[in-house]
Design a protein around this motif. Structure first.
Motif, PDB file in Angstrom:
ATOM      1  N   THR A   7     -55.531 -46.341  41.665  1.00  0.00           N
ATOM      2  CA  THR A   7     -56.410 -45.218  41.987  1.00  0.00           C
ATOM      3  C   THR A   7     -55.991 -44.554  43.292  1.00  0.00           C
ATOM      4  O   THR A   7     -56.033 -43.319  43.404  1.00  0.00           O
ATOM      5  CB  THR A   7     -57.873 -45.685  42.054  1.00  0.00           C
ATOM      6  OG1 THR A   7     -58.198 -46.371  40.840  1.00  0.00           O
ATOM      7  CG2 THR A   7     -58.809 -44.500  42.226  1.00  0.00           C
ATOM      8  N   GLN A   8     -55.566 -45.324  44.266  1.00  0.00           N
ATOM      9  CA  GLN A   8     -55.068 -44.749  45.518  1.00  0.00           C
ATOM     10  C   GLN A   8     -53.866 -43.846  45.242  1.00  0.00           C
ATOM     11  O   GLN A   8     -53.755 -42.755  45.816  1.00  0.00           O
ATOM     12  CB  GLN A   8     -54.690 -45.852  46.508  1.00  0.00           C
ATOM     13  CG  GLN A   8     -55.881 -46.572  47.083  1.00  0.00           C
ATOM     14  CD  GLN A   8     -55.491 -47.792  47.895  1.00  0.00           C
ATOM     15  OE1 GLN A   8     -54.516 -48.477  47.609  1.00  0.00           O
ATOM     16  NE2 GLN A   8     -56.285 -48.081  48.922  1.00  0.00           N
ATOM     17  N   VAL A  11     -55.081 -40.566  43.548  1.00  0.00           N
ATOM     18  CA  VAL A  11     -55.672 -39.668  44.552  1.00  0.00           C
ATOM     19  C   VAL A  11     -54.568 -39.013  45.382  1.00  0.00           C
ATOM     20  O   VAL A  11     -54.618 -37.810  45.651  1.00  0.00           O
ATOM     21  CB  VAL A  11     -56.684 -40.426  45.439  1.00  0.00           C
ATOM     22  CG1 VAL A  11     -57.084 -39.592  46.651  1.00  0.00           C
ATOM     23  CG2 VAL A  11     -57.920 -40.805  44.620  1.00  0.00           C
ATOM     24  N   SER A  15     -53.926 -35.035  45.269  1.00  0.00           N
ATOM     25  CA  SER A  15     -54.065 -34.345  46.558  1.00  0.00           C
ATOM     26  C   SER A  15     -52.825 -33.528  46.874  1.00  0.00           C
ATOM     27  O   SER A  15     -52.914 -32.386  47.341  1.00  0.00           O
ATOM     28  CB  SER A  15     -54.307 -35.356  47.686  1.00  0.00           C
ATOM     29  OG  SER A  15     -55.547 -35.993  47.526  1.00  0.00           O
ATOM     30  N   PHE A  45     -62.352 -44.736  42.121  1.00  0.00           N
ATOM     31  CA  PHE A  45     -62.129 -43.311  42.355  1.00  0.00           C
ATOM     32  C   PHE A  45     -63.090 -42.761  43.403  1.00  0.00           C
ATOM     33  O   PHE A  45     -62.681 -42.027  44.304  1.00  0.00           O
ATOM     34  CB  PHE A  45     -62.253 -42.528  41.046  1.00  0.00           C
ATOM     35  CG  PHE A  45     -61.925 -41.068  41.175  1.00  0.00           C
ATOM     36  CD1 PHE A  45     -60.617 -40.638  41.197  1.00  0.00           C
ATOM     37  CD2 PHE A  45     -62.935 -40.120  41.268  1.00  0.00           C
ATOM     38  CE1 PHE A  45     -60.304 -39.298  41.310  1.00  0.00           C
ATOM     39  CE2 PHE A  45     -62.639 -38.777  41.387  1.00  0.00           C
ATOM     40  CZ  PHE A  45     -61.313 -38.362  41.405  1.00  0.00           C
ATOM     41  N   ASP A  46     -64.355 -43.109  43.301  1.00  0.00           N
ATOM     42  CA  ASP A  46     -65.340 -42.623  44.270  1.00  0.00           C
ATOM     43  C   ASP A  46     -65.015 -43.106  45.684  1.00  0.00           C
ATOM     44  O   ASP A  46     -65.168 -42.366  46.650  1.00  0.00           O
ATOM     45  CB  ASP A  46     -66.752 -43.069  43.869  1.00  0.00           C
ATOM     46  CG  ASP A  46     -67.268 -42.338  42.637  1.00  0.00           C
ATOM     47  OD1 ASP A  46     -66.796 -41.214  42.373  1.00  0.00           O
ATOM     48  OD2 ASP A  46     -68.120 -42.903  41.934  1.00  0.00           O
ATOM     49  N   CYS A  48     -61.914 -44.190  46.812  1.00  0.00           N
ATOM     50  CA  CYS A  48     -60.609 -43.688  47.261  1.00  0.00           C
ATOM     51  C   CYS A  48     -60.613 -42.190  47.554  1.00  0.00           C
ATOM     52  O   CYS A  48     -59.789 -41.714  48.343  1.00  0.00           O
ATOM     53  CB  CYS A  48     -59.537 -43.994  46.213  1.00  0.00           C
ATOM     54  SG  CYS A  48     -59.190 -45.743  46.018  1.00  0.00           S
ATOM     55  N   SER A  49     -61.515 -41.450  46.927  1.00  0.00           N
ATOM     56  CA  SER A  49     -61.515 -39.994  47.107  1.00  0.00           C
ATOM     57  C   SER A  49     -62.333 -39.546  48.329  1.00  0.00           C
ATOM     58  O   SER A  49     -62.261 -38.379  48.716  1.00  0.00           O
ATOM     59  CB  SER A  49     -62.035 -39.297  45.850  1.00  0.00           C
ATOM     60  OG  SER A  49     -63.378 -39.652  45.601  1.00  0.00           O
ATOM     61  N   THR A  52     -61.195 -36.864  51.132  1.00  0.00           N
ATOM     62  CA  THR A  52     -60.030 -36.141  50.613  1.00  0.00           C
ATOM     63  C   THR A  52     -60.500 -34.891  49.872  1.00  0.00           C
ATOM     64  O   THR A  52     -61.705 -34.683  49.696  1.00  0.00           O
ATOM     65  CB  THR A  52     -59.208 -37.012  49.635  1.00  0.00           C
ATOM     66  OG1 THR A  52     -59.936 -37.139  48.397  1.00  0.00           O
ATOM     67  CG2 THR A  52     -58.920 -38.388  50.204  1.00  0.00           C
ATOM     68  N   LEU A  54     -60.453 -34.546  46.900  1.00  0.00           N
ATOM     69  CA  LEU A  54     -61.028 -35.008  45.638  1.00  0.00           C
ATOM     70  C   LEU A  54     -62.469 -35.493  45.767  1.00  0.00           C
ATOM     71  O   LEU A  54     -63.101 -35.815  44.761  1.00  0.00           O
ATOM     72  CB  LEU A  54     -60.188 -36.153  45.056  1.00  0.00           C
ATOM     73  CG  LEU A  54     -58.894 -35.757  44.372  1.00  0.00           C
ATOM     74  CD1 LEU A  54     -57.773 -35.658  45.362  1.00  0.00           C
ATOM     75  CD2 LEU A  54     -58.563 -36.717  43.282  1.00  0.00           C
ATOM     76  N   GLU A  55     -62.987 -35.555  46.984  1.00  0.00           N
ATOM     77  CA  GLU A  55     -64.343 -36.060  47.168  1.00  0.00           C
ATOM     78  C   GLU A  55     -65.324 -35.217  46.361  1.00  0.00           C
ATOM     79  O   GLU A  55     -65.340 -33.996  46.439  1.00  0.00           O
ATOM     80  CB  GLU A  55     -64.736 -36.033  48.649  1.00  0.00           C
ATOM     81  CG  GLU A  55     -66.048 -36.718  48.918  1.00  0.00           C
ATOM     82  CD  GLU A  55     -66.316 -36.942  50.400  1.00  0.00           C
ATOM     83  OE1 GLU A  55     -67.388 -37.481  50.698  1.00  0.00           O
ATOM     84  OE2 GLU A  55     -65.474 -36.585  51.246  1.00  0.00           O
TER      85      GLU A  55
END
Length: 113
Positions: A7-8, A11, A15, A45-46, A48-49, A52, A54-55
């Protein structure tokens, strides 16, 4: 849990492609034979984002079935595991789908000036 590292990377890739634009939605394709747990990806995901572009983005996951081709008769068969048996009795099955992990779509926010 290897899903955190995966997931990292997702992201980071998204990004980079977003180039500073806010990401609204990400669509992943995960094969059922990939040993990647979609629920774990959703959870990570929540986390790691955060902080960023992606938040707050919506994560959608499309799970693709496993598919194999019999070496003996050439038939294609659906697989729930990375091995199986063809209707002809052969266990010589080549995997042709189901191990994927793809970023299929990225939806970014357009800013009108």
């Amino acid at each position: 849990m290897h899903e955190l590292g995966i997931t990292q990377n997702i992201v980071a890739i998204v990004s980079e492609h977003a180039r500073g634009s806010k990401v609204q939605r990400v669509l992943l394709e995960i094969g059922k034979l990939s040993a990647i747990m979609p629920d774990a990806i959703r959870f990570c995901f929540d986390i790691c984002s955060q902080g960023t572009v992606l938040e707050g983005a919506k994560l959608e996951i499309l799970e693709t079935p496993g598919l194999g081709r019999c070496r003996q008769c050439g038939a294609e068969i659906l697989l729930e595991q990375p091995f199986g048996m063809c209707n002809c009795g052969s266990v010589e099955i080549d995997l042709i789908a189901g191990e994927e992990l793809k970023i299929k779509e990225i939806e970014i926010e357009e800013v009108c000036v």
